[in-house]
Design a protein around this motif. Structure first.
Motif, mmCIF file in Angstrom:
data_model
loop_
_atom_site.group_PDB
_atom_site.id
_atom_site.type_symbol
_atom_site.label_atom_id
_atom_site.label_comp_id
_atom_site.label_asym_id
_atom_site.label_seq_id
_atom_site.Cartn_x
_atom_site.Cartn_y
_atom_site.Cartn_z
ATOM 1 N N LEU A 1 0.769 -1.261 0.003
ATOM 2 C CA LEU A 1 -0.044 -0.040 0.018
ATOM 3 C C LEU A 1 0.938 0.875 -0.073
ATOM 4 O O LEU A 1 0.289 2.271 -1.068
ATOM 5 C CB LEU A 1 -0.884 0.164 0.894
ATOM 6 C CG LEU A 1 -1.915 1.205 1.715
ATOM 7 C CD1 LEU A 1 -2.569 1.158 0.106
ATOM 8 C CD2 LEU A 1 -2.669 1.731 2.490
ATOM 9 N N LEU A 2 1.968 1.520 0.875
ATOM 10 C CA LEU A 2 2.330 2.423 1.189
ATOM 11 C C LEU A 2 3.428 2.607 -0.738
ATOM 12 O O LEU A 2 3.940 3.705 -0.556
ATOM 13 C CB LEU A 2 3.725 2.270 1.953
ATOM 14 C CG LEU A 2 3.321 1.890 2.985
ATOM 15 C CD1 LEU A 2 4.345 2.082 4.346
ATOM 16 C CD2 LEU A 2 2.093 3.984 3.431
ATOM 17 N N GLY A 3 3.742 1.944 -1.158
ATOM 18 C CA GLY A 3 4.383 1.982 -2.272
ATOM 19 C C GLY A 3 3.467 1.822 -3.820
ATOM 20 O O GLY A 3 3.886 3.128 -4.587
ATOM 21 N N LEU A 4 2.646 2.019 -3.273
ATOM 22 C CA LEU A 4 1.154 2.703 -4.187
ATOM 23 C C LEU A 4 0.761 3.973 -3.950
ATOM 24 O O LEU A 4 0.497 4.722 -4.852
ATOM 25 C CB LEU A 4 0.298 1.595 -4.324
ATOM 26 C CG LEU A 4 0.594 -0.140 -4.455
ATOM 27 C CD1 LEU A 4 -0.746 -1.125 -5.197
ATOM 28 C CD2 LEU A 4 0.942 -0.062 -5.876
ATOM 29 N N ILE A 5 1.372 4.770 -3.138
ATOM 30 C CA ILE A 5 0.720 6.303 -2.621
ATOM 31 C C ILE A 5 1.051 7.092 -3.975
ATOM 32 O O ILE A 5 0.329 7.772 -4.624
ATOM 33 C CB ILE A 5 0.800 6.604 -1.285
ATOM 34 C CG1 ILE A 5 0.288 5.334 -0.394
ATOM 35 C CG2 ILE A 5 1.111 8.169 -0.970
ATOM 36 C CD1 ILE A 5 0.824 6.193 1.118
ATOM 37 N N ALA A 6 2.448 7.036 -4.335
ATOM 38 C CA ALA A 6 2.763 7.888 -5.063
ATOM 39 C C ALA A 6 2.271 7.572 -6.410
ATOM 40 O O ALA A 6 1.919 8.429 -7.209
ATOM 41 C CB ALA A 6 4.380 7.900 -4.913
ATOM 42 N N LYS A 7 2.019 6.357 -6.981
ATOM 43 C CA LYS A 7 0.979 6.607 -8.049
ATOM 44 C C LYS A 7 -0.243 6.434 -7.575
ATOM 45 O O LYS A 7 -0.975 7.283 -9.387
ATOM 46 C CB LYS A 7 1.154 5.189 -8.535
ATOM 47 C CG LYS A 7 2.702 5.056 -9.358
ATOM 48 C CD LYS A 7 3.663 4.032 -8.242
ATOM 49 C CE LYS A 7 4.838 3.260 -8.171
ATOM 50 N NZ LYS A 7 6.232 3.593 -7.032
ATOM 51 N N TRP A 8 -0.825 6.095 -6.671
ATOM 52 C CA TRP A 8 -2.090 6.501 -6.295
ATOM 53 C C TRP A 8 -2.333 7.867 -6.207
ATOM 54 O O TRP A 8 -3.653 8.291 -6.730
ATOM 55 C CB TRP A 8 -2.840 5.977 -5.128
ATOM 56 C CG TRP A 8 -3.837 5.211 -5.255
ATOM 57 C CD1 TRP A 8 -5.007 5.955 -5.898
ATOM 58 C CD2 TRP A 8 -4.774 5.105 -4.227
ATOM 59 N NE1 TRP A 8 -6.354 5.878 -6.010
ATOM 60 C CE2 TRP A 8 -5.774 4.313 -5.056
ATOM 61 C CE3 TRP A 8 -3.975 3.455 -3.188
ATOM 62 C CZ2 TRP A 8 -6.989 3.702 -4.350
ATOM 63 C CZ3 TRP A 8 -5.261 3.229 -3.062
ATOM 64 C CH2 TRP A 8 -6.342 2.783 -2.940
ATOM 65 N N ASN A 9 -1.942 8.882 -5.626
ATOM 66 C CA ASN A 9 -1.841 10.182 -5.680
ATOM 67 C C ASN A 9 -1.853 10.860 -7.515
ATOM 68 O O ASN A 9 -2.019 12.054 -7.402
ATOM 69 C CB ASN A 9 -0.461 10.858 -5.038
ATOM 70 C CG ASN A 9 -0.984 10.508 -3.507
ATOM 71 O OD1 ASN A 9 -2.778 10.446 -2.731
ATOM 72 N ND2 ASN A 9 0.285 10.626 -2.602
ATOM 73 N N PRO B 1 -3.876 1.763 -9.559
ATOM 74 C CA PRO B 1 -2.377 1.174 -8.488
ATOM 75 C C PRO B 1 -2.425 -0.353 -8.694
ATOM 76 O O PRO B 1 -2.036 -0.957 -8.117
ATOM 77 C CB PRO B 1 -3.144 1.233 -6.956
ATOM 78 C CG PRO B 1 -5.001 2.044 -7.355
ATOM 79 C CD PRO B 1 -4.886 2.315 -8.763
ATOM 80 N N THR B 2 -3.740 -0.618 -9.618
ATOM 81 C CA THR B 2 -3.421 -2.271 -9.926
ATOM 82 C C THR B 2 -2.519 -2.622 -11.075
ATOM 83 O O THR B 2 -2.005 -3.073 -10.614
ATOM 84 C CB THR B 2 -4.961 -2.908 -10.140
ATOM 85 O OG1 THR B 2 -5.859 -2.521 -11.278
ATOM 86 C CG2 THR B 2 -5.717 -3.025 -9.174
ATOM 87 N N ASN B 3 -2.268 -1.638 -11.521
ATOM 88 C CA ASN B 3 -1.338 -2.039 -13.023
ATOM 89 C C ASN B 3 0.424 -1.992 -12.123
ATOM 90 O O ASN B 3 0.670 -2.393 -12.973
ATOM 91 C CB ASN B 3 -0.960 -0.716 -13.895
ATOM 92 C CG ASN B 3 -2.172 -0.652 -14.512
ATOM 93 O OD1 ASN B 3 -3.493 -1.536 -14.665
ATOM 94 N ND2 ASN B 3 -2.525 1.078 -15.091
ATOM 95 N N HIS B 4 0.452 -1.394 -10.638
ATOM 96 C CA HIS B 4 1.696 -1.285 -10.812
ATOM 97 C C HIS B 4 1.815 -2.751 -9.349
ATOM 98 O O HIS B 4 2.832 -2.435 -8.909
ATOM 99 C CB HIS B 4 1.700 -0.450 -9.866
ATOM 100 C CG HIS B 4 1.860 1.230 -10.627
ATOM 101 N ND1 HIS B 4 2.631 1.499 -11.052
ATOM 102 C CD2 HIS B 4 0.757 2.223 -10.625
ATOM 103 C CE1 HIS B 4 2.744 2.344 -12.085
ATOM 104 N NE2 HIS B 4 1.442 3.170 -11.584
#
Length: 228
Positions: free
Chosen positions: A58-66, A71-74
């Protein structure tokens, strides 16, 4: 890049050393065995699932999500690694060219230097003493008695012997020796396979709250017995 314990007079020397290291990297390149080792380490980290596995995802996806990315692509880590390997095979100097483009040829550079104040603690202590003194001077006779009374009550309470009987106690005999089995179910969200608890699967597959469904898919562990 951040560095510490560097003298101010050595800052220019450090910047020069960084620039020389980047230049030598583009000319000499990265050792192929080192690159392969790092990629292998990334792949192994996906198999080694710790207690904070879901939180780390989850923490690793925050930058992409923002930045309004799906997020599912990552979460398709294996596909991303395969893509990187294909790009490395097509362009052997992939990383060297990136260093050249984004570091050496990039004119946008920010250098920030922070120097500790040797008198900071002394000023903080003086300010605290001045504040305390002003508060005491503003108190009337009755208010001072009330503060003294509360201080004495607090000291009396702190000096009392604690009643340990109020603490929860867990005996070894009360611990189950067998692990309760959790019914799991396989589901797929955007072609990503998840193993979740049966009650969670019913909620995820119900078709309701689609936005919550996408959010929950990021929180799920790839473990057999845990969801966040």
């Amino acid at each position: 890049m951040a560095m510490r314990a560097i003298k101010r007079i050595d800052s220019l020397q450090v910047l020069s050393l960084i620039d020389e290291t980047l230049k030598s990297t583009t000319s000499e390149g990265f050792p192929p065995e080192r690159v392969a080792s790092i990629l292998h380490k990334i792949e192994l980290s996906l198999k080694h699932q710790q207690s904070n596995f879901g939180l780390a995802i989850l923490l690793g996806l925050i930058a992409k999500w923002n930045h309004i990315q799906d997020p599912t692509n990552h979460l398709q880590i294996n596909q991303l690694i395969d893509k990187l390997k294909a790009e490395m095979k097509e362009c052997p100097r992939l990383f060297e060219d990136m260093v050249e483009k984004y570091f050496l040829q990039n004119p946008h550079v920010l250098v920030a230097q922070m120097t500790p104040d040797p008198d900071f603690e002394k000023r903080e202590k003086a300010a605290e003493e001045a504040l305390l003194r002003s508060k005491v001077e503003a108190l009337g006779a009755e208010e001072r008695k009330e503060v003294l009374k509360m201080a004495e009550a607090l000291q009396k309470q702190q000096n009392q012997e604690e009643d340990l009987s109020v603490l929860p106690i867990l005996k070894i005999s009360e611990i189950e020796r067998t692990v309760e089995a959790v019914e799991m179910e396989d589901i797929a969200i955007d072609d990503i396979q998840f193993k979740v608890r049966h009650d969670m699967a019913e909620f995820m597959n119900s078709g309701r709250r689609e936005r919550h469904r996408q959010y929950l898919c990021v929180l799920l562990h790839y473990e057999e017995h845990n969801v966040i």
